[in-house]
Design a protein around this motif. Structure first.
Motif, PDB file in Angstrom:
ATOM      1  N   PRO A  36       0.804  -1.230   0.000  1.00  0.00           N
ATOM      2  CA  PRO A  36       0.000   0.000   0.000  1.00  0.00           C
ATOM      3  C   PRO A  36       0.835   1.277   0.000  1.00  0.00           C
ATOM      4  N   ALA A  37       1.977   1.271   0.710  1.00  0.00           N
ATOM      5  CA  ALA A  37       2.807   2.477   0.764  1.00  0.00           C
ATOM      6  C   ALA A  37       3.407   2.795  -0.603  1.00  0.00           C
ATOM      7  N   GLY A  38       4.016   1.788  -1.246  1.00  0.00           N
ATOM      8  CA  GLY A  38       4.643   2.014  -2.538  1.00  0.00           C
ATOM      9  C   GLY A  38       3.654   2.380  -3.621  1.00  0.00           C
ATOM     10  N   LEU A  39       2.498   1.713  -3.635  1.00  0.00           N
ATOM     11  CA  LEU A  39       1.466   2.008  -4.633  1.00  0.00           C
ATOM     12  C   LEU A  39       0.908   3.419  -4.448  1.00  0.00           C
ATOM     13  N   THR A  40       0.621   3.776  -3.190  1.00  0.00           N
ATOM     14  CA  THR A  40       0.068   5.107  -2.924  1.00  0.00           C
ATOM     15  C   THR A  40       1.063   6.198  -3.273  1.00  0.00           C
ATOM     16  N   LEU A  77      -5.889   5.218  10.085  1.00  0.00           N
ATOM     17  CA  LEU A  77      -6.417   6.395  10.761  1.00  0.00           C
ATOM     18  C   LEU A  77      -6.769   7.475   9.736  1.00  0.00           C
ATOM     19  N   ASN A  78      -7.486   8.486  10.193  1.00  0.00           N
ATOM     20  CA  ASN A  78      -8.013   9.502   9.271  1.00  0.00           C
ATOM     21  C   ASN A  78      -6.924  10.168   8.430  1.00  0.00           C
ATOM     22  N   GLY A  79      -5.752  10.369   9.018  1.00  0.00           N
ATOM     23  CA  GLY A  79      -4.662  10.981   8.265  1.00  0.00           C
ATOM     24  C   GLY A  79      -4.276  10.150   7.055  1.00  0.00           C
ATOM     25  N   SER A  80      -4.218   8.822   7.241  1.00  0.00           N
ATOM     26  CA  SER A  80      -3.893   7.932   6.122  1.00  0.00           C
ATOM     27  C   SER A  80      -5.026   7.888   5.105  1.00  0.00           C
ATOM     28  N   VAL A  81      -6.269   7.964   5.582  1.00  0.00           N
ATOM     29  CA  VAL A  81      -7.410   8.007   4.669  1.00  0.00           C
ATOM     30  C   VAL A  81      -7.337   9.268   3.805  1.00  0.00           C
ATOM     31  N   ASN A  82      -6.913  10.380   4.401  1.00  0.00           N
ATOM     32  CA  ASN A  82      -6.761  11.622   3.628  1.00  0.00           C
ATOM     33  C   ASN A  82      -5.712  11.458   2.519  1.00  0.00           C
ATOM     34  N   VAL A  83      -4.669  10.662   2.795  1.00  0.00           N
ATOM     35  CA  VAL A  83      -3.655  10.393   1.770  1.00  0.00           C
ATOM     36  C   VAL A  83      -4.273   9.608   0.611  1.00  0.00           C
ATOM     37  N   LEU A  84      -5.118   8.608   0.937  1.00  0.00           N
ATOM     38  CA  LEU A  84      -5.804   7.857  -0.122  1.00  0.00           C
ATOM     39  C   LEU A  84      -6.710   8.774  -0.937  1.00  0.00           C
ATOM     40  N   LYS A  85      -7.350   9.723  -0.273  1.00  0.00           N
ATOM     41  CA  LYS A  85      -8.187  10.682  -0.997  1.00  0.00           C
ATOM     42  C   LYS A  85      -7.348  11.510  -1.959  1.00  0.00           C
ATOM     43  N   ALA A  86      -6.184  11.963  -1.489  1.00  0.00           N
ATOM     44  CA  ALA A  86      -5.306  12.771  -2.347  1.00  0.00           C
ATOM     45  C   ALA A  86      -4.804  11.975  -3.539  1.00  0.00           C
ATOM     46  N   ALA A  87      -4.662  10.659  -3.348  1.00  0.00           N
ATOM     47  CA  ALA A  87      -4.196   9.796  -4.440  1.00  0.00           C
ATOM     48  C   ALA A  87      -5.324   9.393  -5.381  1.00  0.00           C
ATOM     49  N   GLY A  88      -6.562   9.784  -5.037  1.00  0.00           N
ATOM     50  CA  GLY A  88      -7.702   9.465  -5.892  1.00  0.00           C
ATOM     51  C   GLY A  88      -8.182   8.037  -5.769  1.00  0.00           C
ATOM     52  N   VAL A  89      -7.971   7.420  -4.593  1.00  0.00           N
ATOM     53  CA  VAL A  89      -8.292   6.007  -4.392  1.00  0.00           C
ATOM     54  C   VAL A  89      -9.497   5.805  -3.481  1.00  0.00           C
ATOM     55  N   TRP A  90      -9.766   6.763  -2.619  1.00  0.00           N
ATOM     56  CA  TRP A  90     -10.750   6.560  -1.566  1.00  0.00           C
ATOM     57  C   TRP A  90     -12.137   6.199  -2.098  1.00  0.00           C
ATOM     58  N   ASP A  91     -12.566   6.838  -3.151  1.00  0.00           N
ATOM     59  CA  ASP A  91     -13.913   6.561  -3.680  1.00  0.00           C
ATOM     60  C   ASP A  91     -14.081   5.105  -4.092  1.00  0.00           C
ATOM     61  N   LEU A 140      -7.931  -3.048  -1.238  1.00  0.00           N
ATOM     62  CA  LEU A 140      -7.115  -1.842  -1.257  1.00  0.00           C
ATOM     63  C   LEU A 140      -6.045  -1.940  -2.340  1.00  0.00           C
ATOM     64  N   ARG A 141      -5.387  -3.090  -2.417  1.00  0.00           N
ATOM     65  CA  ARG A 141      -4.355  -3.264  -3.450  1.00  0.00           C
ATOM     66  C   ARG A 141      -4.965  -3.179  -4.856  1.00  0.00           C
ATOM     67  N   ALA A 142      -6.116  -3.818  -5.039  1.00  0.00           N
ATOM     68  CA  ALA A 142      -6.763  -3.786  -6.355  1.00  0.00           C
ATOM     69  C   ALA A 142      -7.105  -2.354  -6.760  1.00  0.00           C
ATOM     70  N   ALA A 143      -7.607  -1.563  -5.804  1.00  0.00           N
ATOM     71  CA  ALA A 143      -7.963  -0.173  -6.102  1.00  0.00           C
ATOM     72  C   ALA A 143      -6.732   0.656  -6.424  1.00  0.00           C
ATOM     73  N   LEU A 144      -5.635   0.421  -5.705  1.00  0.00           N
ATOM     74  CA  LEU A 144      -4.402   1.162  -5.954  1.00  0.00           C
ATOM     75  C   LEU A 144      -3.798   0.789  -7.308  1.00  0.00           C
ATOM     76  N   LEU A 145      -3.838  -0.497  -7.657  1.00  0.00           N
ATOM     77  CA  LEU A 145      -3.339  -0.917  -8.964  1.00  0.00           C
ATOM     78  C   LEU A 145      -4.150  -0.282 -10.089  1.00  0.00           C
ATOM     79  N   ALA A 146      -5.468  -0.268  -9.913  1.00  0.00           N
ATOM     80  CA  ALA A 146      -6.318   0.354 -10.930  1.00  0.00           C
ATOM     81  C   ALA A 146      -6.003   1.845 -11.059  1.00  0.00           C
ATOM     82  N   ARG A 147      -5.716   2.478  -9.940  1.00  0.00           N
ATOM     83  CA  ARG A 147      -5.432   3.922  -9.958  1.00  0.00           C
ATOM     84  C   ARG A 147      -4.136   4.237 -10.690  1.00  0.00           C
ATOM     85  N   ILE A 148      -3.050   3.519 -10.371  1.00  0.00           N
ATOM     86  CA  ILE A 148      -1.785   3.842 -11.034  1.00  0.00           C
ATOM     87  C   ILE A 148      -1.854   3.482 -12.527  1.00  0.00           C
TER      88      ILE A 148
END
Length: 287
Positions: A36-40, A77-91, A140-148
């Motif tokens: 998750p860290a590397g993908l994000t 935690l919420n801070g990490s969720v905000n990072v996913l939002k910035a990466a366009g993954v949260w939705d 989570l991994r599937a969503a991150l792969l789709a995003r990149i």
């Protein structure tokens, strides 16, 4: 090794050496490790305009519809969720994520329930609707792969493994297991405790074995978890259940290695009884 088909790639050339095709990539940043860290991070840097080559040891696997959940989740935690939002993954993951509204810790080192001290922390006490969310790792991994895959500046090498690199004033020269050479301005290691990036940089690590092992699984229970993550503190290690959708929770159960092996060797009904005993009835009957 497969080069996943993105619309854009940083410049690269191929050459023949000793009868084998060699690939040379040039990029701004090479990232080793695609958890998750590397993908994000790849998504964020790509969105910021940097060319990124992500070296991923695991081949992408199709995510089947209604596939059974694994026992591994990420409680963010919420801070990490905000990072996913910035990466366009949260939705892509928010509807399968479970809010963590209450954190409860129980001292479970006493046989008598009357002597078990406990404390609760509520997100509402700090003006938040939740502390964070629990997300299934596979989703989570599937969503991150789709995003990149939608970010033109990111090149994903998978399966691939970094084996070495050198760095000087001109940048970084890295090489993967199959001989692919990558020239970059910066290298980032998100490749875990056995990090090749750390080792190649000559950064030492002190390792201590606590003689403990973690058992992970998913359980169903008859009572609602009320969006409460509960951790029972025991001499052998913590036993934690973290909310999942509906009447389900993910379990992280830490024991001394010898004890963990005994539990893993149990028959299903014996293992479920051991789980039941450790939840102290907080979520009713479990299976």
């Amino acid at each position: 090794m497969v080069f996943l088909p993105y619309p854009y790639k940083p410049p690269y050339v191929c050459s023949m050496q000793s009868g084998k095709l060699k690939t040379h990539l040039k990029t701004d940043i090479v990232i080793s490790g695609a958890g998750p860290a590397g993908l994000t991070l790849s998504a964020l840097l790509g969105l910021a305009g940097f060319d990124v080559v992500l070296v991923d040891a695991e081949a992408p696997k199709p995510q089947a519809a209604n596939a059974p959940l694994s026992g591994r989740t990420a409680a963010l935690l919420n801070g990490s969720v905000n990072v996913l939002k910035a990466a366009g993954v949260w939705d892509a993951v928010k509807d399968i994520s479970t809010p963590l509204k209450i954190m409860k810790i129980v001292d479970d080192n006493h046989a008598s329930a009357a002597l078990r001290a406990s404390v609760e922390f509520r997100a509402g006490d700090i003006g938040e609707p939740q502390f964070g969310y629990n997300i299934p790792n596979n989703d989570l991994r599937a969503a991150l792969l789709a995003r990149i895959g939608k970010i033109k500046a990111v090149t994903h090498l998978a399966p691939a493994k970094l084996v070495d690199y050198t760095a000087d004033a001109s940048g970084v020269a890295a090489v993967t297991e199959d001989g692919t050479q990558i020239q970059a301005r910066l290298i980032i290691g998100t490749d875990g405790r056995q990090s090749i990036v750390r080792k190649a940089a000559g950064i030492d690590a002190k390792i201590h074995d606590y003689d403990q092992r973690a058992i992970t699984c998913l359980i169903e229970h008859s009572k609602s978890h009320n969006f409460t993550s509960t951790e029972f503190r025991r001499a052998g290690g913590p036993f934690t259940f973290v909310p999942m959708p509906g009447n389900q929770s993910s379990i992280v159960w830490v024991e001394k290695t010898a004890d963990a092996q005994k539990y893993l060797a149990m028959k299903r009904d014996e293992f479920e009884k051991a789980l039941q005993d450790r939840t102290n009835g907080y979520v009713g009957n479990v299976k």
